[in-house]
Write a protein that holds these residues in place. Structure first.
Motif, PDB file in Angstrom:
ATOM      1  N   HIS A   1       0.847  -1.194   0.000  1.00  0.00           N
ATOM      2  CA  HIS A   1       0.000   0.000   0.000  1.00  0.00           C
ATOM      3  C   HIS A   1       0.886   1.249   0.000  1.00  0.00           C
ATOM      4  O   HIS A   1       2.014   1.225   0.473  1.00  0.00           O
ATOM      5  CB  HIS A   1      -0.873  -0.026   1.259  1.00  0.00           C
ATOM      6  N   GLY A   2       0.363   2.345  -0.540  1.00  0.00           N
ATOM      7  CA  GLY A   2       1.094   3.620  -0.516  1.00  0.00           C
ATOM      8  C   GLY A   2       1.393   4.019   0.923  1.00  0.00           C
ATOM      9  O   GLY A   2       0.494   4.026   1.754  1.00  0.00           O
ATOM     10  N   GLY A   3       2.655   4.328   1.210  1.00  0.00           N
ATOM     11  CA  GLY A   3       3.020   4.743   2.573  1.00  0.00           C
ATOM     12  C   GLY A   3       3.350   3.596   3.507  1.00  0.00           C
ATOM     13  O   GLY A   3       3.603   3.814   4.697  1.00  0.00           O
TER      14      GLY A   3
ATOM     15  N   GLY B   1       6.014   1.726   3.400  1.00  0.00           N
ATOM     16  CA  GLY B   1       7.443   1.739   3.719  1.00  0.00           C
ATOM     17  C   GLY B   1       8.335   1.031   2.722  1.00  0.00           C
ATOM     18  O   GLY B   1       9.432   0.589   3.060  1.00  0.00           O
TER      19      GLY B   1
ATOM     20  N   SER C   1      11.507   3.262   1.982  1.00  0.00           N
ATOM     21  CA  SER C   1      12.382   3.274   3.171  1.00  0.00           C
ATOM     22  C   SER C   1      13.101   1.939   3.312  1.00  0.00           C
ATOM     23  O   SER C   1      14.278   1.898   3.699  1.00  0.00           O
ATOM     24  CB  SER C   1      11.544   3.538   4.440  1.00  0.00           C
TER      25      SER C   1
ATOM     26  N   VAL D   1      12.303   9.556   2.949  1.00  0.00           N
ATOM     27  CA  VAL D   1      11.269   9.978   1.987  1.00  0.00           C
ATOM     28  C   VAL D   1      10.879  11.431   2.259  1.00  0.00           C
ATOM     29  O   VAL D   1      10.723  12.240   1.337  1.00  0.00           O
ATOM     30  CB  VAL D   1      10.037   9.042   2.089  1.00  0.00           C
ATOM     31  N   GLU D   2      10.741  11.771   3.562  1.00  0.00           N
ATOM     32  CA  GLU D   2      10.305  13.145   3.921  1.00  0.00           C
ATOM     33  C   GLU D   2      11.340  14.183   3.478  1.00  0.00           C
ATOM     34  O   GLU D   2      10.990  15.319   3.165  1.00  0.00           O
ATOM     35  CB  GLU D   2      10.110  13.283   5.447  1.00  0.00           C
TER      36      GLU D   2
ATOM     37  N   GLU E   1       8.224  13.180  -7.154  1.00  0.00           N
ATOM     38  CA  GLU E   1       8.231  12.238  -6.025  1.00  0.00           C
ATOM     39  C   GLU E   1       8.723  12.930  -4.764  1.00  0.00           C
ATOM     40  O   GLU E   1       8.180  12.725  -3.673  1.00  0.00           O
ATOM     41  CB  GLU E   1       9.133  11.037  -6.361  1.00  0.00           C
TER      42      GLU E   1
ATOM     43  N   HIS F   1       6.313  13.281  -1.703  1.00  0.00           N
ATOM     44  CA  HIS F   1       6.717  12.238  -0.741  1.00  0.00           C
ATOM     45  C   HIS F   1       6.066  10.890  -1.033  1.00  0.00           C
ATOM     46  O   HIS F   1       5.686  10.150  -0.117  1.00  0.00           O
ATOM     47  CB  HIS F   1       6.422  12.672   0.713  1.00  0.00           C
ATOM     48  N   ILE F   2       5.902  10.586  -2.319  1.00  0.00           N
ATOM     49  CA  ILE F   2       5.394   9.265  -2.718  1.00  0.00           C
ATOM     50  C   ILE F   2       6.193   8.799  -3.939  1.00  0.00           C
ATOM     51  O   ILE F   2       6.798   9.609  -4.625  1.00  0.00           O
ATOM     52  CB  ILE F   2       3.885   9.294  -3.095  1.00  0.00           C
TER      53      ILE F   2
ATOM     54  N   SER G   1       2.720  -2.227   6.699  1.00  0.00           N
ATOM     55  CA  SER G   1       3.027  -1.382   7.848  1.00  0.00           C
ATOM     56  C   SER G   1       2.455  -2.051   9.102  1.00  0.00           C
ATOM     57  O   SER G   1       1.266  -2.354   9.161  1.00  0.00           O
ATOM     58  CB  SER G   1       2.405   0.003   7.663  1.00  0.00           C
TER      59      SER G   1
ATOM     60  N   ASP H   1       7.912  -0.849  10.355  1.00  0.00           N
ATOM     61  CA  ASP H   1       7.518   0.037  11.480  1.00  0.00           C
ATOM     62  C   ASP H   1       7.511  -0.677  12.832  1.00  0.00           C
ATOM     63  O   ASP H   1       6.745  -0.319  13.733  1.00  0.00           O
ATOM     64  CB  ASP H   1       6.111   0.646  11.239  1.00  0.00           C
TER      65      ASP H   1
END
Length: 696
Positions: free
Chosen positions: A17-19, A21, A24, A42-43, A55, A59-60, A106, A135
């Motif tokens: 899923h988006g976000g 990780g 990272s 990413v940030e 991107e 941040h994606i 995550s 995470d």
């Protein structure tokens, strides 16, 4: 970078899923493998794979990046893919060349829609997979819950390979299920420790499940299992590799990308358990003999490669990313493209780490690499002229979301067209359509965010600005009743005048696939035969922009039955004008109506959302025709919906279904629009009708 043989290569795609990780995780792997001296975030917009300005801004991940790593004498080609559904084309490109997948979940969010989609993609492409729970450094994350949820959803094939050790709400180590040992992180060292008491029961459960799976790999193992024998670590690992490769076991591992914990084990396990390309089948067609060419990533066969992605950067130029499917490719090889019947000399060979190109001396079967500045496209097959081969093209999703675009500056029109052609060469799900009939240019993509990113890239990279607006719907005009009209065109200026006189009947044709049908029933030469083509020409020009709302006319029968002429003043032009005016009058007298396009829509959603989706389709004037189960266990709702009601449907469907809904449609037919829709459209198009009339 060293040269690696096929058995030492692992092509692994990161999905999720988006976000969740993925980027990272790839950053932590690159750091451990020594590619970078510090981990990007990413940030902060400084990761290896998210090198594009869009991107970094959002941040994606927007496009798939390749990150080749060297680990334990092996080469791991990581493919970091976007998690947002608008960029699914990038994921499909990566899936076409991956030999295994890591689904990143995550630990905080658990199973999400993107996790389910990643699993469905692995099933579709028959890819062995592992699950990595990220995470784990967050104190309220429950690894056990994620494992339980995955097992409930996908069955007992889920096998946790390690369990977390926590002290004072901190993630400090892990238990290796195969070795039944505990390990702690102390600085950069990993130190063996006792298995904590609270892990014992869970360790026994996970270990028993794993041993059961191992026992099922052969009759000999099964007998030993029932006799109470134990298996050695080497036997367990060999059996697990076999099970992972055939998909009967899906290992679950965990760690923290930001603290670089659990990543070392993951890299080790990719090498130990994931398949190399030599284990996979691959076949194409020899275009000269029409026989099947079984490449099977065999380095000893004639060389072939498949172009799975194109990158065009205004600064570094064009790179074509390839997967070698047989043989060994070397610099200066001359390759043949069967579908284009052209030869190309490949020059230097590269591998790309993000957007950084490194030259390599050769690429073996199964490896990923890049060629620079060649006239080749995504989906092309490179082979030799002596053995011309064509592989099947990739299965890329069809874009259904579209917007109309205009150049903000008229002088940029050509530059915009060239820039969009470059973007479309990179992105297989971007389509540019010139809708000449409605005088508009359309941009098709996978969703609103996709089109927004394209608009932003045009501005920031290619320095041209476009506006995106709601597209015009392709209405049609027709008549419902009959009419009988007469029109006399008479003009006297000095010398020859103009004279054309027609009497015509108009009636519904009953076939809206044709614009018009012309017939004549003139008797006694009231209108000479040589003027019949001019009358038809007047009708043919009039149906292009109808009198009701300046849309094309369909389904009209025009019959010329009488009239008169002047031996001197009559001309083809006079009869054309007379016919054109008779058409306008006759059309408006015969109860004109607007027809709107109706599409056949298929919406695929999980059971729980079928009620919401059907309710929404009813609001959009849709007719639900039925519901059928899909192969993935979802429901396919079939409906007929007016095209104009589908604007913005992608965003609405995703918000209704949490991103789990998909749709596709195709044009079905034209149908009479309701009176309120017609009235609104006629009012909105009044100026177009006036403009058409003033042109006459």
């Amino acid at each position: 970078m060293n040269v690696y043989t096929t058995d030492k290569i692992r092509n692994v795609v990161l999905l999720g899923h988006g976000g969740a990780g993925k980027t990272s995780l790839s950053e932590a792997m690159a750091y451990l493998a020594g590619i970078t001296s510090r981990m990007g975030k990413v940030e902060d917009g400084n990761t290896l794979s998210d090198f594009d300005k869009e991107e970094q801004k959002r941040h994606i991940s927007i496009s798939t990046s390749t990150i080749p790593l060297e680990w334990d004498g092996h080469k791991i080609n990581l493919l970091d893919t976007p998690g947002f559904f608008d960029f699914v084309g990038e994921v499909e490109e990566a899936m076409s060349v991956a030999d295994a997948a890591i689904i990143v979940v995550s630990g905080k969010a658990g199973i999400e829609v993107g996790t389910e989609r990643a699993w469905e993609l692995c099933e579709k492409y028959k890819l062995p997979r592992m699950v990595f729970v990220a995470d784990m450094d967050i104190d309220d994350v429950s690894y056990r819950q994620v494992v339980q949820d995955m097992t409930d959803k996908y069955g007992k094939k889920m096998a946790p390979f390690n369990l977390p050790i926590r002290e004072n709400e901190k993630f400090v180590g892990y238990v290796n299920v195969i070795q039944e040992k505990g390990f702690r992180w102390e600085g950069k060292e990993v130190v063996e420790c006792e298995v904590p008491e609270y892990n014992q029961a869970n360790l026994k459960l996970c270990r028993d499940t794993l041993i059961e799976s191992v026992a099922e790999t052969s009759e000999e193992f099964m007998d030993r299992y029932f006799n109470g024998d134990t298996f050695s670590e080497a036997e367990i690992r060999a059996a697990v590799r076999s099970n992972v490769c055939d998909g009967t076991i899906v290992p679950i591992e965990m760690g923290s990308s930001t603290l670089c914990q659990g990543i070392y084990t993951l890299l080790d396990d990719i090498v130990k358990y994931m398949p190399s390309p030599e284990n996979r089948k691959m076949a194409g067609i020899n275009t000269s003999t029409n026989e099947i060419f079984e490449a099977d990533f065999d380095f000893s066969k004639p060389k072939t490669a498949f172009v799975f992605k194109t990158m065009i950067d205004p600064f570094i130029g064009k790179y074509s990313l390839i997967k070698v499917r047989s043989g060994v490719i070397k610099p200066d090889d001359v390759m043949y493209i069967a579908n284009k019947e052209t030869e190309v000399k490949i020059g230097k060979l590269y591998v790309l780490q993000g957007n950084k190109a490194t030259e390599v001396p050769e690429l073996h079967a199964g490896d990923l690499g890049a060629l620079q500045k060649l006239d080749i496209s995504t989906g092309d097959t490179l082979s030799t002229k002596a053995n011309p081969v064509q592989y099947a093209k990739m299965d890329i999703s069809t874009p259904y979301t579209y917007m109309r675009y205009h150049a903000q500056n008229k002088s940029d029109i050509d530059k915009i067209a060239q820039s969009l052609a470059k973007l479309a060469a990179e992105d297989q799900t971007l389509k540019v359509v010139n809708d000449a009939e409605n005088r508009q240019t359309l941009l098709y993509g996978m969703g609103d965010m996709h089109l927004e990113v394209i608009q932003s890239k045009l501005l920031n990279v290619y320095k041209v600005a476009i506006d995106l607006t709601k597209p015009k719907v392709a209405f049609r005009e027709t008549i419902r009743k009959n009419s009988d009209v007469e029109y006399k065109y008479k003009k006297q200026t000095g010398g020859h005048g103009q004279y054309g006189h027609v009497k015509m009947r108009f009636a519904p044709l009953g076939d809206v696939t044709k614009s018009y049908e012309f017939d004549q029933e003139v008797v006694g030469g009231a209108v000479p035969k040589n003027f019949f083509p001019a009358v038809e020409k007047g009708i043919a020009e009039s149906v292009l922009r109808g009198p009701l709302a300046a849309y094309p006319v369909v389904g009209v029968k025009a019959t010329l039955y009488d009239g008169s002429y002047h031996p001197v003043d009559s001309s083809e032009m006079a009869f054309k004008v007379a016919a054109s005016n008779a058409f306008k009058k006759g059309f408006m007298d015969a109860t004109p109506v607007l027809l709107e396009p109706i599409v056949s829509l298929k919406v695929t959603v999980p059971d729980t959302y079928t009620g919401d989706v059907m309710g929404d389709l009813n609001k959009r004037r849709g007719r639900v025709l039925g519901m059928n189960p899909s192969l993935t266990g979802k429901q396919v709702i079939e409906a007929e919906v007016p095209m104009m009601e589908l604007f913005g449907y992608c965003t609405q469907l995703r918000s209704m279904t949490g991103g789990s809904g998909d749709f596709e449609y195709e044009f079905n037919r034209y149908e009479q629009a309701p009176s309120d829709v017609q009235a609104k459209e006629v009012e909105a198009r009044a100026d177009k009708v006036a403009a058409a009339n003033s042109e006459e």
